[in-house]
Write an enzyme that holds these catalytic residues in place. Structure first.
Site, PDB file in Angstrom:
ATOM      1  N   LYS A 181      -6.692  40.358 -13.383  1.00 55.27           N
ATOM      2  CA  LYS A 181      -6.156  39.109 -12.836  1.00 55.27           C
ATOM      3  C   LYS A 181      -4.815  39.380 -12.163  1.00 55.27           C
ATOM      4  O   LYS A 181      -4.086  40.261 -12.575  1.00 55.27           O
ATOM      5  CB  LYS A 181      -5.912  38.090 -13.953  1.00 55.27           C
ATOM      6  CG  LYS A 181      -7.164  37.645 -14.648  1.00 55.27           C
ATOM      7  CD  LYS A 181      -6.864  36.549 -15.637  1.00 55.27           C
ATOM      8  CE  LYS A 181      -6.398  35.283 -14.970  1.00 55.27           C
ATOM      9  NZ  LYS A 181      -7.412  34.630 -14.145  1.00 55.27           N
ATOM     10  N   HIS A 216     -19.658  24.984 -10.573  1.00 54.09           N
ATOM     11  CA  HIS A 216     -19.033  26.210 -10.061  1.00 54.09           C
ATOM     12  C   HIS A 216     -18.360  27.030 -11.150  1.00 54.09           C
ATOM     13  O   HIS A 216     -17.793  28.083 -10.876  1.00 54.09           O
ATOM     14  CB  HIS A 216     -18.023  25.878  -8.974  1.00 54.09           C
ATOM     15  CG  HIS A 216     -16.660  25.462  -9.469  1.00 54.09           C
ATOM     16  ND1 HIS A 216     -16.471  24.505 -10.429  1.00 54.09           N
ATOM     17  CD2 HIS A 216     -15.419  25.885  -9.113  1.00 54.09           C
ATOM     18  CE1 HIS A 216     -15.175  24.359 -10.643  1.00 54.09           C
ATOM     19  NE2 HIS A 216     -14.511  25.184  -9.867  1.00 54.09           N
TER      20      HIS A 216
END
Lengths: 131, 483
Positions: B482, B406
């Site tokens: 972010k 992932h």
């Protein structure tokens, strides 16, 4: 006392207390320290009553209350007055205020290898937090 | 203690701890890794946690850890475990707290040269439109009743509200909606956490990243996915926010009692589980599906706002500003799937914790244009480094119940990263590399420093060589936002 210890993905804190009350208070302080935040004004006081099948679940529930307060009410608690504590029940008065300077969120409190151990000096445990 | 001697080498990059290693193991434990990665898995608790996974009742074939595996809690991150239904167990700790944390890839029709001059404005716009950061709520105001609809309909709710296009849903794992969601199985607390956070990125390792396709390695698959060298694309990485965390917390706690009720003995309390068809198992599965649908909807709403940013900043310069969905995949989830085990087709509950589904060609759920090549597998790298688009393989069905890695996977603790890296220095370094950064917290930025992660190229190399998934295209970051 509490100290942050190494965890590859998340946060972990080792907590010690001369008794269960101190252990619970230090665990809460340790979790607060991870977030970097502090309470602002106005201050707010609330009472909390919890029950759990064992001391570890009680500890997780206690810390989860603080996670929930932080996320939903935007509030950090920094004064913890334990009014009553057994391994399966807790009553406390919490005083805090609007969260200021938070730069890390603790999102959940895990049960990972969670065990409250009696030591010669009191109690000790390590708590892993999801961040 | 699980040390190097516990692992036997099955073949290149395939290591196994046999079932005989510990009395409580029900299946072997497999690690897909280079020799160096194996060393890292032993040095923290990854290998230990992988072996612990193998103790869950109903486990079949083997517990597996992907090449990006690292220490988690309960399951290792990068862990895959399948249990046989109906009485094999489901474990909330085997899904994790951020239920359906996942990644979405959007493609533009623009070359880097067309977007490059506007990257500062574009990242500022994305930062403004997509709520992010610790404790930040979203812009949507939904009622409790609407939340219940969202929990059942997933990305379909977003479609109804004008935040999606039909083709977005076609190009989302499970169509952006997992059947079986039961909103009534969520606590009021979970819903309270969920209501204000629809369409929010959150903090931690979640991001919106604008990338350029640097290299294409599989012409057929990249053509099917609509990817070409020099093209600007966008990745969105987030999950089910506070709602998912509360569902996990509630059920990990409730299942502490369930293991006693069902007489299940486990090496770690975070692994608590219950038979899939038990009342506890059914309730958790219903709540987990609801949280997964919340995450699909969350990424969909963010997609809408990223599209708005592209329009706002780029439409004055080009008519081709639009973004089209390539795919959206979950990497923290448990799904009911049919797999071949010992020559028999059986229904399994496949837990993927920090692992993605990676089904090969011919999988019926895939949109027609992808069906002949396989499912897109999205592998975001660490901040400032490459990401990969891969494609699922038939071989992954034999190796990992159709699962792959992932991401890059962490290699350094957050504590150490904070001590090693200053957020402001990292910001300068990334900007020096031409990457536009918008970050809510310098401390948070430091924890996500590339040095804290494995080399994503190495992870992908191992994945490719084993055959868990195949390389399609490498992406290079141009801008990152972010929380």
């Amino acid at each position: 006392m509490f100290e942050e210890i190494e965890h590859t993905a998340d946060y972990a804190v080792r907590v010690r207390g001369t008794d269960l009350r101190e252990l619970f208070v230090e665990a809460a302080r340790g979790m607060n320290a991870l977030t970097g935040g502090r309470p602002g004004q106005p201050s707010r006081c609330r009472e909390l009553v919890l029950e759990a099948p064992d001391a570890e679940t009680l500890l997780v529930s206690w810390l989860e209350e603080l996670v929930f307060l932080m996320e939903v009410e935007g509030e950090i608690v920094d004064q913890f007055e334990i009014l009553g504590l057994t391994p399966t029940s807790l009553k406390a008065r919490l005083t805090g205020g609007p969260a200021v300077d938070v730069d890390k969120a603790v999102k959940a409190v895990t049960f990972h290898e969670l065990a409250i151990r009696e030591t010669g000096d009191g109690y000790e445990t390590t708590i892993v937090f999801d961040v | 203690m699980v040390d190097r001697s516990a692992f036997g080498k099955i073949s290149e990059y395939v290591w196994e701890v046999p079932r005989s290693f510990r009395d409580d193991m029900r299946v072997p434990a497999r690690l897909y890794a280079s020799s160096e990665m194996l060393g890292a898995a032993i040095s923290d608790k990854t290998a230990q946690q992988l072996v612990n996974m193998a103790t869950l009742p109903g486990a079949v074939r083997w517990a597996a850890a992907m090449p990006d595996a690292h220490q988690g809690y309960g399951f290792c991150i990068g862990g895959v475990l399948a249990t046989r239904l109906p009485d094999g167990v489901i474990s909330p700790g085997g899904v994790g707290y951020d239920i359906n944390c996942g990644v979405r890839l959007l493609r533009s029709e623009l070359e880097q040269e067309a977007v490059g001059p506007h990257m500062q404005e574009l990242m500022t716009s994305i930062d403004r439109k997509c709520p992010s950061g610790v404790g930040k709520g979203g812009k949507l105001r939904i009622t409790g009743k609407e939340l219940d609809q969202l929990l059942v309909e997933g990305a379909g709710w977003a479609l109804k509200k004008g935040y999606a296009r039909p083709e977005d849903l076609e190009r989302t794992e499970s169509g952006g909606r997992i059947a079986g969601a039961l909103p009534s199985k969520l606590s009021p607390r979970a819903k309270n956490r969920g209501v204000p956070q629809v369409g929010t990125l959150g903090a931690g390792n979640h991001f919106v990243e604008v990338d350029v396709v640097e290299e294409v390695l599989d012409e057929e698959a990249s053509s099917a996915f609509g990817l070409w060298p020099g093209q600007v694309v966008v990745q969105i990485h987030t999950g089910s926010r506070g709602l998912g965390h509360q569902v996990a917390s509630d059920y990990v706690k409730r299942f502490q009692g369930a293991v006693r009720k069902y007489g299940i003995r486990l090496p770690d309390r975070e692994l608590v589980c219950a038979p899939f068809d038990s009342p506890e198992g059914k309730d958790y599965f219903g709540a987990m599906c609801a949280a997964a649908n919340y995450a699909f909807s969350n990424r969909q709403v963010l997609t809408h706002w990223v599209r708005q940013s592209f329009q706002e900043i780029l439409s004055a310069h080009t008519s081709d500003w639009d973004l089209h969905q390539v795919y959206d995949i979950a990497h923290n989830i448990a799904k009911v799937e049919t797999h071949s085990v010992d020559g028999e087709e059986v229904k399994l509950c496949v837990h993927r914790k920090g692992a993605t589904r990676a089904f090969g060609p011919g999988f019926g759920e895939l949109p027609a244009e992808y069906r002949s090549v396989g499912q897109p597998v999205l592998v975001p790298g660490s901040m400032g480094t490459a990401s990969w688009v891969m494609v699922g393989t038939e071989r992954s069905m034999e190796l990992s119940f159709g699962s792959s890695c992932h991401g890059a996977g962490r290699s350094m603790s957050r504590t150490k990263a904070k001590k090693t890296v200053w957020g402001s220095d990292l910001l300068k370094q990334l900007e020096g590399e031409g990457i536009v950064v918008r970050a809510g917290s310098m401390a948070g930025l430091a924890e996500e420093a590339p040095v804290a992660y494995k080399d994503v190229d190495m992870v992908v190399e191992v994945v490719h060589n084993i055959g868990l998934a195949r390389k399609v295209a490498r992406l290079r970051p141009l801008g990152v936002m972010k929380g």
